[in-house]
Design a protein around this motif. Structure first.
Motif, PDB file in Angstrom:
ATOM      1  N   CYS A  44       0.834  -1.196   0.000  1.00 56.60           N
ATOM      2  CA  CYS A  44       0.000   0.000   0.000  1.00 56.60           C
ATOM      3  C   CYS A  44       0.873   1.253   0.000  1.00 56.60           C
ATOM      4  O   CYS A  44       2.036   1.219   0.375  1.00 56.60           O
ATOM      5  CB  CYS A  44      -0.929   0.010   1.221  1.00 56.60           C
ATOM      6  SG  CYS A  44      -0.065   0.039   2.814  1.00 56.60           S
ATOM      7  N   ARG A  45       0.278   2.364  -0.455  1.00 57.26           N
ATOM      8  CA  ARG A  45       0.927   3.660  -0.405  1.00 57.26           C
ATOM      9  C   ARG A  45      -0.065   4.686   0.132  1.00 57.26           C
ATOM     10  O   ARG A  45      -1.264   4.612  -0.176  1.00 57.26           O
ATOM     11  CB  ARG A  45       1.385   4.120  -1.802  1.00 57.26           C
ATOM     12  CG  ARG A  45       2.404   3.195  -2.476  1.00 57.26           C
ATOM     13  CD  ARG A  45       3.774   3.289  -1.834  1.00 57.26           C
ATOM     14  NE  ARG A  45       4.763   2.569  -2.600  1.00 57.26           N
ATOM     15  CZ  ARG A  45       5.028   1.261  -2.476  1.00 57.26           C
ATOM     16  NH1 ARG A  45       4.360   0.536  -1.577  1.00 57.26           N
ATOM     17  NH2 ARG A  45       5.946   0.687  -3.215  1.00 57.26           N
ATOM     18  N   VAL A  46       0.429   5.621   0.924  1.00 53.93           N
ATOM     19  CA  VAL A  46      -0.373   6.773   1.325  1.00 53.93           C
ATOM     20  C   VAL A  46       0.305   7.994   0.725  1.00 53.93           C
ATOM     21  O   VAL A  46       1.370   8.417   1.183  1.00 53.93           O
ATOM     22  CB  VAL A  46      -0.484   6.898   2.849  1.00 53.93           C
ATOM     23  CG1 VAL A  46      -1.232   8.186   3.221  1.00 53.93           C
ATOM     24  CG2 VAL A  46      -1.215   5.688   3.441  1.00 53.93           C
ATOM     25  N   ARG A  47      -0.290   8.530  -0.332  1.00 51.20           N
ATOM     26  CA  ARG A  47       0.224   9.733  -0.971  1.00 51.20           C
ATOM     27  C   ARG A  47      -0.304  10.934  -0.197  1.00 51.20           C
ATOM     28  O   ARG A  47      -1.501  11.019   0.096  1.00 51.20           O
ATOM     29  CB  ARG A  47      -0.216   9.820  -2.423  1.00 51.20           C
ATOM     30  CG  ARG A  47       0.028   8.556  -3.252  1.00 51.20           C
ATOM     31  CD  ARG A  47       1.486   8.254  -3.491  1.00 51.20           C
ATOM     32  NE  ARG A  47       1.636   7.116  -4.405  1.00 51.20           N
ATOM     33  CZ  ARG A  47       2.785   6.552  -4.738  1.00 51.20           C
ATOM     34  NH1 ARG A  47       3.909   7.022  -4.236  1.00 51.20           N
ATOM     35  NH2 ARG A  47       2.820   5.523  -5.564  1.00 51.20           N
ATOM     36  N   CYS A  48       0.572  11.842   0.132  1.00 51.39           N
ATOM     37  CA  CYS A  48       0.233  12.967   1.000  1.00 51.39           C
ATOM     38  C   CYS A  48       0.029  14.231   0.170  1.00 51.39           C
ATOM     39  O   CYS A  48       0.980  14.761  -0.404  1.00 51.39           O
ATOM     40  CB  CYS A  48       1.339  13.175   2.034  1.00 51.39           C
ATOM     41  SG  CYS A  48       1.045  14.525   3.180  1.00 51.39           S
ATOM     42  N   HIS A  49      -1.214  14.702   0.114  1.00 48.44           N
ATOM     43  CA  HIS A  49      -1.545  15.939  -0.591  1.00 48.44           C
ATOM     44  C   HIS A  49      -2.013  16.962   0.447  1.00 48.44           C
ATOM     45  O   HIS A  49      -3.212  17.149   0.667  1.00 48.44           O
ATOM     46  CB  HIS A  49      -2.645  15.685  -1.626  1.00 48.44           C
ATOM     47  CG  HIS A  49      -2.284  14.669  -2.660  1.00 48.44           C
ATOM     48  ND1 HIS A  49      -1.761  15.006  -3.888  1.00 48.44           N
ATOM     49  CD2 HIS A  49      -2.356  13.304  -2.637  1.00 48.44           C
ATOM     50  CE1 HIS A  49      -1.543  13.905  -4.596  1.00 48.44           C
ATOM     51  NE2 HIS A  49      -1.891  12.860  -3.860  1.00 48.44           N
ATOM     52  N   GLY A  50      -1.068  17.551   1.152  1.00 49.40           N
ATOM     53  CA  GLY A  50      -1.424  18.472   2.236  1.00 49.40           C
ATOM     54  C   GLY A  50      -2.112  17.716   3.357  1.00 49.40           C
ATOM     55  O   GLY A  50      -1.549  16.783   3.922  1.00 49.40           O
ATOM     56  N   ASN A  51      -3.358  18.103   3.653  1.00 49.39           N
ATOM     57  CA  ASN A  51      -4.089  17.413   4.724  1.00 49.39           C
ATOM     58  C   ASN A  51      -4.954  16.279   4.189  1.00 49.39           C
ATOM     59  O   ASN A  51      -5.803  15.739   4.902  1.00 49.39           O
ATOM     60  CB  ASN A  51      -4.940  18.401   5.530  1.00 49.39           C
ATOM     61  CG  ASN A  51      -6.005  19.091   4.686  1.00 49.39           C
ATOM     62  OD1 ASN A  51      -6.235  18.735   3.540  1.00 49.39           O
ATOM     63  ND2 ASN A  51      -6.651  20.100   5.272  1.00 49.39           N
ATOM     64  N   VAL A  52      -4.727  15.904   2.924  1.00 51.82           N
ATOM     65  CA  VAL A  52      -5.464  14.811   2.296  1.00 51.82           C
ATOM     66  C   VAL A  52      -4.549  13.591   2.153  1.00 51.82           C
ATOM     67  O   VAL A  52      -3.447  13.697   1.601  1.00 51.82           O
ATOM     68  CB  VAL A  52      -6.003  15.214   0.905  1.00 51.82           C
ATOM     69  CG1 VAL A  52      -6.719  14.032   0.251  1.00 51.82           C
ATOM     70  CG2 VAL A  52      -6.928  16.412   1.014  1.00 51.82           C
ATOM     71  N   ALA A  53      -5.013  12.459   2.645  1.00 49.70           N
ATOM     72  CA  ALA A  53      -4.307  11.195   2.448  1.00 49.70           C
ATOM     73  C   ALA A  53      -4.986  10.448   1.308  1.00 49.70           C
ATOM     74  O   ALA A  53      -6.181  10.156   1.378  1.00 49.70           O
ATOM     75  CB  ALA A  53      -4.352  10.356   3.721  1.00 49.70           C
TER      76      ALA A  53
END
Length: 272
Positions: free
Chosen positions: A211-220
């Motif tokens: 799995c990956r959690v891509r971090c877009h500011g406060n959005v996972a």
């Protein structure tokens, strides 16, 4: 072993025989594990393993590297690589991987040279030529050898060799450094690296692998293999993941309907 793979393995052995002594950059993944195992078979005690350690490298990869080196009986050195001390790396431009690999390979090569090993090799394979990988350019500029790639071994070939050698990491999913979780232009900090690390650990503890959690500011933005998405949307798992990721600091939690895609953040480069 299929004849085509045997031919590639023979070429790999010939390449390794050309080295007097060899230092292997051991990441904890399957590629460098196979390179180290084959180098040991060919060069014996004329091999050492070096592993870079920093906040961008998953802790389990360093642990896997330690186990593998111990299994093979190879001297193993862990080198603190200090990428986080470099402002150009922290800026996370499209050259981030190039900058990072230049830092890491230069430090590993210096440590190896002090111990009498003039050649450093890494585990790049033939499939690594198919994506945007500026780190490959850094390795070439520093003279880091890539015997698996030169022998024409693909990722599938490498996994076959690893299985044949009974290496524990033979089916380990590919794991890029944590800096790849952030869109280019998003500054990298210790805080957001830890946020991503904890988020991915929460998913893994719930049974989700690769799995990956891509971090877009406060959005996972969660990337999973598509076949695992239904389980993510099923309560109580969904509610538990929501609660854990919000506790970590994410305000919005989304699942990417496409699923896990290696190097998905590189699409922005194509758009440019």
């Amino acid at each position: 072993m299929p004849p085509s793979l045997q031919d590639k393995k023979t070429k790999l052995i010939q390449l390794l025989e050309s080295f007097d002594r060899l230092a292997v950059a051991l990441s904890g993944g399957v590629d460098s594990a196979v390179l180290l195992a084959e180098a040991c078979s060919v060069l014996g005690e004329r091999v050492i393993a070096l592993t870079a350690r920093s906040p961008i490298h998953p802790q389990r990869d360093v642990a896997d590297a330690e186990k593998l080196a111990a299994q093979l009986g190879v001297p193993h050195l862990i080198v603190d690589s200090h990428e986080m001390d470099h402002a150009d790396f922290l800026a996370n431009t499209r050259q981030r991987c190039y900058i990072c690999k230049k830092i890491i390979f230069r430090q590993l090569a210096e440590v190896a040279a002090r111990r009498g090993f003039s050649t450093l090799a890494h585990g790049a394979n033939a499939d690594d030529l198919g994506d945007y990988r500026p780190g490959m350019k850094a390795a070439q500029e520093l003279g880091v050898a890539a015997p698996l790639l030169e022998a024409g071994l693909s990722k599938a070939d490498v996994r076959q060799l690893a299985s044949w050698r009974n290496l524990a990491v033979w089916n380990k999913p590919a794991m890029a450094c944590l800096a790849t979780r952030f869109p280019y232009g998003t500054p990298i900090t210790l805080e957001n690296l830890e946020q991503v690390r904890r988020a991915e650990a929460a998913l893994e503890s719930a049974g989700f692998q690769n799995c990956r959690v891509r971090c877009h500011g406060n959005v996972a933005r969660i990337e999973l293999p598509p076949e695992h998405l239904p389980a993510l949307f099923t309560d109580p798992v969904r509610q538990r993941i929501l609660g854990q990721l919000r506790e970590i600091g994410f305000v919005h939690i989304a699942a990417d309907l496409e699923g896990y895609v290696c190097g998905s953040l590189n699409r922005s480069l194509n758009n440019d």
